[in-house]
Design a protein around this motif. Structure first.
Motif, mmCIF file in Angstrom:
data_model
loop_
_atom_site.group_PDB
_atom_site.id
_atom_site.type_symbol
_atom_site.label_atom_id
_atom_site.label_comp_id
_atom_site.label_asym_id
_atom_site.label_seq_id
_atom_site.Cartn_x
_atom_site.Cartn_y
_atom_site.Cartn_z
ATOM 1 N N LEU A 250 1.009 -8.589 -7.718
ATOM 2 C CA LEU A 250 1.275 -7.710 -8.582
ATOM 3 C C LEU A 250 2.323 -6.675 -8.154
ATOM 4 N N ALA A 251 2.166 -6.220 -7.079
ATOM 5 C CA ALA A 251 3.113 -5.146 -6.453
ATOM 6 C C ALA A 251 4.649 -5.862 -6.024
ATOM 7 N N PHE A 252 4.268 -7.150 -5.586
ATOM 8 C CA PHE A 252 5.435 -7.966 -5.490
ATOM 9 C C PHE A 252 6.379 -8.229 -6.515
ATOM 10 N N GLY B 100 0.845 -1.320 0.043
ATOM 11 C CA GLY B 100 0.008 0.161 -0.105
ATOM 12 C C GLY B 100 0.803 1.434 -0.054
ATOM 13 N N ILE B 101 1.632 1.588 0.922
ATOM 14 C CA ILE B 101 2.355 2.517 0.994
ATOM 15 C C ILE B 101 3.519 2.711 -0.169
ATOM 16 N N PHE B 102 3.720 1.758 -1.005
ATOM 17 C CA PHE B 102 4.509 1.777 -2.280
ATOM 18 C C PHE B 102 3.952 2.138 -3.436
ATOM 19 N N ILE B 103 2.553 1.836 -3.449
ATOM 20 C CA ILE B 103 1.754 1.860 -4.796
ATOM 21 C C ILE B 103 0.622 2.918 -4.576
ATOM 22 N N SER B 104 0.107 3.199 -3.280
ATOM 23 C CA SER B 104 -1.078 4.005 -3.039
ATOM 24 C C SER B 104 -0.873 5.404 -3.414
ATOM 25 N N PRO C 198 14.160 -1.642 -3.714
ATOM 26 C CA PRO C 198 13.114 -2.455 -4.508
ATOM 27 C C PRO C 198 12.740 -3.888 -3.899
ATOM 28 N N VAL C 199 13.905 -4.585 -3.577
ATOM 29 C CA VAL C 199 13.881 -5.840 -3.160
ATOM 30 C C VAL C 199 13.273 -5.964 -1.668
ATOM 31 N N LEU C 200 13.547 -4.854 -0.796
ATOM 32 C CA LEU C 200 13.052 -4.769 0.462
ATOM 33 C C LEU C 200 11.403 -4.591 0.336
ATOM 34 N N VAL C 201 11.059 -3.618 -0.678
ATOM 35 C CA VAL C 201 9.545 -3.351 -0.555
ATOM 36 C C VAL C 201 8.969 -4.771 -1.448
ATOM 37 N N ALA C 202 9.650 -5.492 -2.087
ATOM 38 C CA ALA C 202 8.952 -6.784 -2.513
ATOM 39 C C ALA C 202 8.698 -7.638 -1.315
ATOM 40 N N LEU C 203 9.827 -7.766 -0.436
ATOM 41 C CA LEU C 203 9.612 -8.564 0.574
ATOM 42 C C LEU C 203 8.543 -7.951 1.469
ATOM 43 N N SER C 204 8.547 -6.948 1.469
ATOM 44 C CA SER C 204 7.047 -6.185 2.374
ATOM 45 C C SER C 204 5.873 -6.932 1.787
ATOM 46 N N CYS C 205 5.816 -6.519 0.552
ATOM 47 C CA CYS C 205 4.718 -7.238 -0.338
ATOM 48 C C CYS C 205 4.457 -8.735 0.101
#
Length: 486
Positions: free
Chosen positions: A110-112, A27-31, A286-293
């Motif tokens: 999809l965000a992941f 959410g915080i990375f796409i919203s 981006p890898v950290l964000v993907a792990l968040s997803c």
């Protein structure tokens, strides 16, 4: 030799990790793009983010009280069932299974996939088929883990919660440093009223509330919580305050580095931020964000499988999905049920259309659940609750949720109408399979079909599976014998 049930394995730390891991995800990375697009300006978008945080706190406090008053797992479903009755709860279950949960999981998946592939294709956008393939692979990995072990799923959630907070810190720190150096040009004329369109505000709130969504997750696993009367309110309050502060600082950092047009043009806001402000971390964030997803997917599967488990136990879903793996103590059938729908939505869906599609149904039923809290208080004044919020909190939250749902028909009539139709399609299903108060003439044939659907059909498939397994074993023995002879 001992009873098979879901064990109490979720401590206060794991409950906190579940909430943080569910809220801080895609959410915080796409919203931010969706909030800015529908609010019109930087200043109004920040107001929307803070308002969504306060609204989430109101909802979280209401759900904390519901979690201490109602001792069953199941979240929204069990709260609506215990307070408003079987029909609204079944409509929620219907919409949750066919619309809300698969669309939500597809958005996060999809965000992941997008953030996982972004470093390999930068500065170009990652190919859509590759994003969808990686999204599905990530979802299947989480599905397998939740089928394998409750303990390892909880441990992964705890570890990924730390990763999520680290990802936010890597965005907040450089942004605050640049802001302290005087980079405030993107905040000039922050409240531009000419770009504000009131009928688009519900969509801005949907995008913001999607980023905060997850504050209700402890209600889904209530029976597996250690000391729930104490741990539910404590975990909810601490986690929501943490996320509000983190989200506000993250958005200020975004706007310190990126202008309005940069945010609106970016397919992955966090990646665009790192490209502009902190190029040395271009492959890390981006890898950290993907792990968040990934953690958000894990939390979603972990909790929704409990909803199906409880619904089966309450007689509103096939009994097969109330079964628990005898050795691993995981609700295996309930975990696996979402597999085909999520796969289909990832293959054909787009993030922002899916977000509007499921948000209508989700916030409608969350509003009904908090309305149910008011009703439950009125019906059971003698019931002592160890945690109680002032009455204006559930009243305000319910009114805002239902008003936002009503306004969204003007904002996005196509997707909202599809979501509304999905909810209403549950009416005939309920009256044909669940409702017990039919006339005798109508009830007999339907009770036969219901008995077949809810009880005979699972046993038939179980027998068929045993038969096929036996035949397969015989075939393997024949093949092995032939190989030895050869």
């Amino acid at each position: 030799e001992e009873a098979v049930f879901l064990r109490k394995k979720i401590t206060l730390l794991r409950a906190f990790s579940l909430l943080i891991g569910s809220m801080v995800g895609s959410g915080i990375f796409i919203s931010p793009k969706g909030v800015l697009k529908n609010s019109g300006s930087v200043g109004f978008s920040l107001v929307v983010w803070f308002s969504c945080g306060v609204l989430s706190m109101f909802g979280a406090l209401c759900y904390a009280e519901l979690g201490t008053r109602i001792t069953k797992s199941g979240g929204h479903y069990i709260y609506i069932l215990e307070t408003l009755g079987p029909l609204p709860s079944f409509l929620f279950l219907w919409a949750e299974f066919f619309a809300i949960r698969p669309a939500n999981s597809a958005v996060v998946s999809l965000a992941f996939g997008r953030y996982m592939l972004e470093p390999f294709f930068a500065p170009c956008a990652a190919p859509v088929p590759a994003v969808k393939l990686v999204s599905l692979l990530g979802y299947y990995m989480v599905l397998t883990l939740n089928s394998w072990s409750v303990t390892w799923s909880a441990r992964l959630q705890t570890a990924l919660s730390v990763v999520k907070l680290l990802a936010l810190a890597l965005i907040i720190v450089p942004g605050m440093m640049l802001l302290a150096q005087g980079h405030t040009e993107n905040f000039q004329d922050a409240f531009d009223r000419q770009s504000l369109v009131l009928d688009k505000l519900p969509l801005a709130f949907y995008a913001g509330m999607f980023a905060y969504s997850g504050w209700f997750q402890t209600g889904f696993v209530r029976e597996e919580l250690v000391k729930p009367e104490r741990n539910i309110p404590l975990a909810v309050i601490v986690s929501v305050i943490t996320v509000i502060v983190g989200y506000m600082l993250t958005n200020v950092s975004y706007y310190t580095v990126l202008g309005t047009q940069d945010v609106l043009a970016s397919p992955a806001v966090a990646v665009s931020f790192v490209q502009r402000a902190f190029k040395s971390l271009i492959s890390v964030v981006p890898v950290l964000v993907a792990l968040s997803c990934f953690g958000t997917m894990n939390g979603g599967i972990f909790t929704f499988s409990r909803t199906l488990f409880v619904a089966s136990r309450e007689g509103q879903w096939p009994p097969l999905f109330s079964m628990i793996h005898i050795r691993r103590h995981t609700p295996l059938p309930a975990v696996m049920l979402m597999f085909p729908l999520v796969t289909a939505m990832v293959c054909v869906g787009d993030i922002y259309h899916l977000l509007n599609f499921f948000s209508f149904s989700r916030w409608l039923f969350i509003g009904l659940a908090t309305l149910g809290l008011i009703v439950h208080r009125h019906r059971h004044p003698e019931l002592h609750s160890p945690f109680k919020v002032p009455l204006f909190v559930p009243v305000s939250f319910t009114i805002i949720c239902l008003f936002t749902v009503a306004m969204s028909f003007y904002s996005d009539p196509v997707n909202i109408s599809i979501g509304c139709t999905m909810v209403l399609s549950g009416f005939p299903v309920y009256y044909l399979t669940i409702h017990r108060q039919m006339s005798d003439r109508c009830r007999n044939p339907f009770s036969i079909s219901q008995d077949f659907l809810w009880t005979k059909l699972p046993s038939f498939f179980s027998t068929l599976l045993d038969y096929l397994t036996h035949k397969l074993q015989l075939l393997l023995e024949v093949v092995q014998q032939e190989i030895k002879t050869y």
